[in-house]
Design a protein around this motif. Structure first.
Motif, PDB file in Angstrom:
ATOM      1  N   ARG A 177      -2.525  10.270  -7.953  1.00  0.00           N
ATOM      2  CA  ARG A 177      -1.682  10.001  -6.629  1.00  0.00           C
ATOM      3  C   ARG A 177      -1.849   9.035  -5.652  1.00  0.00           C
ATOM      4  NH1 ARG A 177      -3.130  13.422  -2.308  1.00  0.00           N
ATOM      5  NH2 ARG A 177      -1.674  13.678  -0.799  1.00  0.00           N
ATOM      6  N   ASP A 178      -3.360   8.488  -5.639  1.00  0.00           N
ATOM      7  CA  ASP A 178      -3.492   7.457  -4.842  1.00  0.00           C
ATOM      8  C   ASP A 178      -3.052   6.313  -5.418  1.00  0.00           C
ATOM      9  OD1 ASP A 178      -4.819   9.302  -2.829  1.00  0.00           O
ATOM     10  OD2 ASP A 178      -6.912   8.594  -3.459  1.00  0.00           O
ATOM     11  N   ALA A 179      -3.213   6.082  -6.563  1.00  0.00           N
ATOM     12  CA  ALA A 179      -2.575   5.065  -7.311  1.00  0.00           C
ATOM     13  C   ALA A 179      -1.149   4.916  -7.165  1.00  0.00           C
ATOM     14  CB  ALA A 179      -2.982   5.003  -8.888  1.00  0.00           C
ATOM     15  N   ALA A 180      -0.476   5.922  -7.242  1.00  0.00           N
ATOM     16  CA  ALA A 180       1.034   5.706  -6.969  1.00  0.00           C
ATOM     17  C   ALA A 180       1.416   5.353  -5.694  1.00  0.00           C
ATOM     18  CB  ALA A 180       1.696   7.104  -7.279  1.00  0.00           C
ATOM     19  N   PHE A 181       0.562   5.788  -4.565  1.00  0.00           N
ATOM     20  CA  PHE A 181       0.695   5.433  -3.095  1.00  0.00           C
ATOM     21  C   PHE A 181       0.538   4.081  -2.871  1.00  0.00           C
ATOM     22  CE2 PHE A 181      -0.801   4.928   1.154  1.00  0.00           C
ATOM     23  CZ  PHE A 181       0.513   5.684   1.843  1.00  0.00           C
ATOM     24  N   ALA A 182      -0.849   3.530  -3.609  1.00  0.00           N
ATOM     25  CA  ALA A 182      -1.138   2.278  -3.357  1.00  0.00           C
ATOM     26  C   ALA A 182      -0.159   1.361  -3.850  1.00  0.00           C
ATOM     27  CB  ALA A 182      -2.637   1.934  -3.852  1.00  0.00           C
ATOM     28  N   THR A 183       0.597   1.580  -5.198  1.00  0.00           N
ATOM     29  CA  THR A 183       1.631   1.032  -5.731  1.00  0.00           C
ATOM     30  C   THR A 183       2.696   0.758  -4.973  1.00  0.00           C
ATOM     31  OG1 THR A 183       0.725   1.521  -8.024  1.00  0.00           O
ATOM     32  CG2 THR A 183       2.852   0.462  -7.935  1.00  0.00           C
ATOM     33  N   GLU A 184       3.279   1.974  -4.340  1.00  0.00           N
ATOM     34  CA  GLU A 184       4.338   1.774  -3.754  1.00  0.00           C
ATOM     35  C   GLU A 184       4.183   1.020  -2.426  1.00  0.00           C
ATOM     36  OE1 GLU A 184       6.051   5.618  -2.589  1.00  0.00           O
ATOM     37  OE2 GLU A 184       7.603   4.931  -1.274  1.00  0.00           O
ATOM     38  N   LEU A 185       2.897   1.281  -1.626  1.00  0.00           N
ATOM     39  CA  LEU A 185       2.624   0.504  -0.508  1.00  0.00           C
ATOM     40  C   LEU A 185       2.683  -0.994  -0.834  1.00  0.00           C
ATOM     41  CD1 LEU A 185       2.031   0.444   2.306  1.00  0.00           C
ATOM     42  CD2 LEU A 185      -0.387   1.148   1.672  1.00  0.00           C
ATOM     43  N   THR A 186       1.908  -1.444  -1.890  1.00  0.00           N
ATOM     44  CA  THR A 186       1.481  -2.834  -2.166  1.00  0.00           C
ATOM     45  C   THR A 186       2.975  -3.199  -2.668  1.00  0.00           C
ATOM     46  OG1 THR A 186      -0.437  -2.272  -3.132  1.00  0.00           O
ATOM     47  CG2 THR A 186       0.704  -4.358  -3.715  1.00  0.00           C
ATOM     48  N   TYR A 187       3.714  -2.928  -3.554  1.00  0.00           N
ATOM     49  CA  TYR A 187       5.128  -3.555  -3.940  1.00  0.00           C
ATOM     50  C   TYR A 187       6.139  -3.469  -2.647  1.00  0.00           C
ATOM     51  CZ  TYR A 187       4.104  -4.048  -8.840  1.00  0.00           C
ATOM     52  OH  TYR A 187       3.693  -4.491  -9.990  1.00  0.00           O
ATOM     53  N   GLY A 188       6.119  -2.469  -1.999  1.00  0.00           N
ATOM     54  CA  GLY A 188       7.249  -2.292  -0.861  1.00  0.00           C
ATOM     55  C   GLY A 188       6.835  -3.385   0.249  1.00  0.00           C
ATOM     56  N   THR A 189       5.674  -3.188   0.547  1.00  0.00           N
ATOM     57  CA  THR A 189       5.368  -4.369   1.665  1.00  0.00           C
ATOM     58  C   THR A 189       5.541  -5.722   1.386  1.00  0.00           C
ATOM     59  OG1 THR A 189       3.431  -3.023   2.262  1.00  0.00           O
ATOM     60  CG2 THR A 189       3.167  -5.150   3.127  1.00  0.00           C
ATOM     61  N   LEU A 190       5.192  -6.211  -0.199  1.00  0.00           N
ATOM     62  CA  LEU A 190       5.466  -7.594  -0.716  1.00  0.00           C
ATOM     63  C   LEU A 190       7.132  -7.831  -0.642  1.00  0.00           C
ATOM     64  CD1 LEU A 190       2.913  -7.740  -3.305  1.00  0.00           C
ATOM     65  CD2 LEU A 190       2.876  -8.856  -1.100  1.00  0.00           C
TER      66      LEU A 190
END
Ligand code: SAM
Length: 475
Positions: free
Chosen positions: A66-79
């Motif tokens: 769950r945390d990995a999915a959140f971190a991925t969406e956050l990182t990719y979307g921010t960039l």
């Protein structure tokens, strides 16, 4: 927007730049946000690639799914939305963004993405950003982040677009660039390359660049079967007879992938290689050339097909380490193929030696923006002009390398016209011995391929990367 007092925080005020990817000594933020912060810092501070650095971080920190999915969406979307968020943040501080401490700016970008694009309630985006900045940078920076984030969270993305972007009526490119997080020059290039559909198609194309790309797999002909991938949870691809789509999970867990009988490869990439192999040829069909083969996705597919027909593939790459990856991709194929490190503009093979030639040219990669979230901001219009002479030179070399009657596939992972049809037009005009072939019949079943003869795939139409294919026959 002209607020009475905008928060001010200069570069030198910061508690210092954090520069290790190890967890901070004062972990006050949750692990997913810290991982996203460290990934974004590595990208913006060290020119790292998010698709490489983030998986490493997630693994080393042992984040749960769950945390990995959140971190991925956050990182990719921010960039992806960095340019848009910078305008919004810039409207809410009283200094040029260049004067902000870079880690503080990255934390604000992450906070902006949460509140503007991830449905994190504004108060939660403020408090988690403040916690992150306090833990990673310091108390002074946290107070500054608190003030900026409160202002950013006062509007949603549509309201900020209405306030800060050019109006859609007056400047559709500027408007869509802001709303969908692309530099305007890329929006213009996509608009020029789209066959029709007007601004709605352009908007759909930009929106598709912001969606995660599906994990596509390809079995190597003669070495694996699609059924094996299906049994492992994948679904057969829509058009590629060797392809499958993995709805979720790590492809590395699939035995066929681990053993090299299959690899990760976009379906559009598979289809352009298959079109070259499937197009009919008069005369011998024994010698195939892949001029720019590294890391070897298309070479693996072509090698398997060549083996089935008793043909041999020569796979070339200029870079030693890329050529080694091609060797790995071909390992296990029983054919007599060869991998060579060479500059393909001046390869050490005789003229007119090959029956089929693939030129998967080095390009800007604007067709794969889904996979490389930071790429759109790193690429510059000057890159296109710089690549053009090499693309042209390589295509001329491809024409010299193929025998009369033989086929050349010119392929790019970009739809930019200056890298695609214009290069081909130019070489055809000057060579006088090339004929363009309609590539569409060799992509059977694929809809919406336009008027031909070249083919341009689109993420919003086909769900693939924006691969381009021109099929040429030497007279
Ligand atoms: C788009 S990538 C090829 C991807 C590959 N066909 C695949 O499917 O995995 C372009 C490749 O061209 C190589 N390259 C660039 N200039 C070259 C040259 N002059 N001669 C040979 N290879 C070159 C790069 O090292 C890079 O690996």
């Amino acid at each position: 927007m002209t607020p009475p007092e905008k928060p001010s925080r200069r570069r030198h005020q910061s508690g210092g730049q954090r520069r290790s990817r190890e967890p901070a000594s004062r972990p006050t933020a949750d692990p997913a946000r810290v991982a996203a912060f460290d990934a974004v810092r590595a990208v913006s501070g060290e020119d790292a690639y998010a698709n490489l650095v983030l998986p490493e971080l997630l693994q080393s920190r042992r984040l749960n799914a769950r945390d990995a999915a959140f971190a991925t969406e956050l990182t990719y979307g921010t960039l992806r939305f960095t340019g848009t968020y910078d305008v919004i943040i810039g409207a809410n501080v009283d200094r040029p963004l260049g004067e902000l401490d870079p880690p503080v700016l990255d934390a604000l970008r992450l906070g902006a993405h949460q509140t503007l694009s991830m449905r994190v309630p504004p108060h939660a985006a403020v408090s988690t950003t403040v916690d992150l900045v306090r833990g990673q940078i310091g108390e002074g920076a946290a107070r500054f982040a608190n003030a900026v984030m409160r202002r950013v969270g006062e509007r949603d993305l549509d309201a900020w677009t209405a306030e800060l972007a050019p109006s859609r009526e007056k400047d559709v490119v500027g408007h869509l660039a802001f709303r969908h997080g692309h530099p305007p020059w890329i929006v213009r290039a996509l608009r020029d390359a789209l066959p029709g559909g007007g601004d709605d198609a352009l908007e759909a194309c930009l929106a598709a660049d912001n969606e995660p790309a599906p994990v596509a797999l390809a079995v190597r002909p003669g070495r694996g079967e699609v059924e094996e991938l299906v049994e492992a949870g994948a679904q057969p691809a829509r058009w590629s007879r060797y392809g499958a789509i993995l709805p979720s999970g790590d492809p590395g867990r699939i035995a066929a992938v681990r053993a090299g009988r299959a690899g990760v490869q976009d379906e559009g990439s598979q289809l352009v290689a298959l079109a070259l192999a499937d197009a009919p040829l008069d005369g011998p069909d024994e010698r195939w050339l892949d001029m720019c083969a590294g890391p070897g996705g298309k070479a693996a597919l072509l090698a398997g097909l060549a083996t089935e027909r008793d043909a041999r593939l020569l796979a070339v790459d200029q870079h030693e380490h890329r050529a080694r990856l091609v060797e790995q991709a071909l390992r296990g194929d029983s054919g007599e193929h060869e991998v060579l490190v060479a500059d393909a503009t001046d390869g050490p093979w005789p003229e007119a030696d090959f029956d089929r030639v693939l030129l998967d040219a080095p390009c800007s990669g604007l067709g794969a923006l889904r996979r490389r979230p930071e790429a759109r901001w790193r690429r510059q219009p000057s890159d296109i002009a710089e690549l053009r002479p090499l693309q042209t030179e390589l295509l001329r070399a491809a024409v010299r390398s193929v025998r009369p009657g033989g086929l050349v596939a010119y392929v790019t992972c970009t739809p930019h016209l200056a890298e695609t049809a214009t290069v081909v037009d130019d070489v055809i005009r000057k060579s006088g011995e090339l004929e363009r072939i309609d590539a569409r019949p060799y992509l059977s079943g694929v809809p919406d391929l336009g008027d031909g003869p070249d083919v341009q795939f689109w993420p919003h139409v086909h769900g693939t990367d924006a691969m381009y294919l021109a099929l040429l026959r030497r007279r």
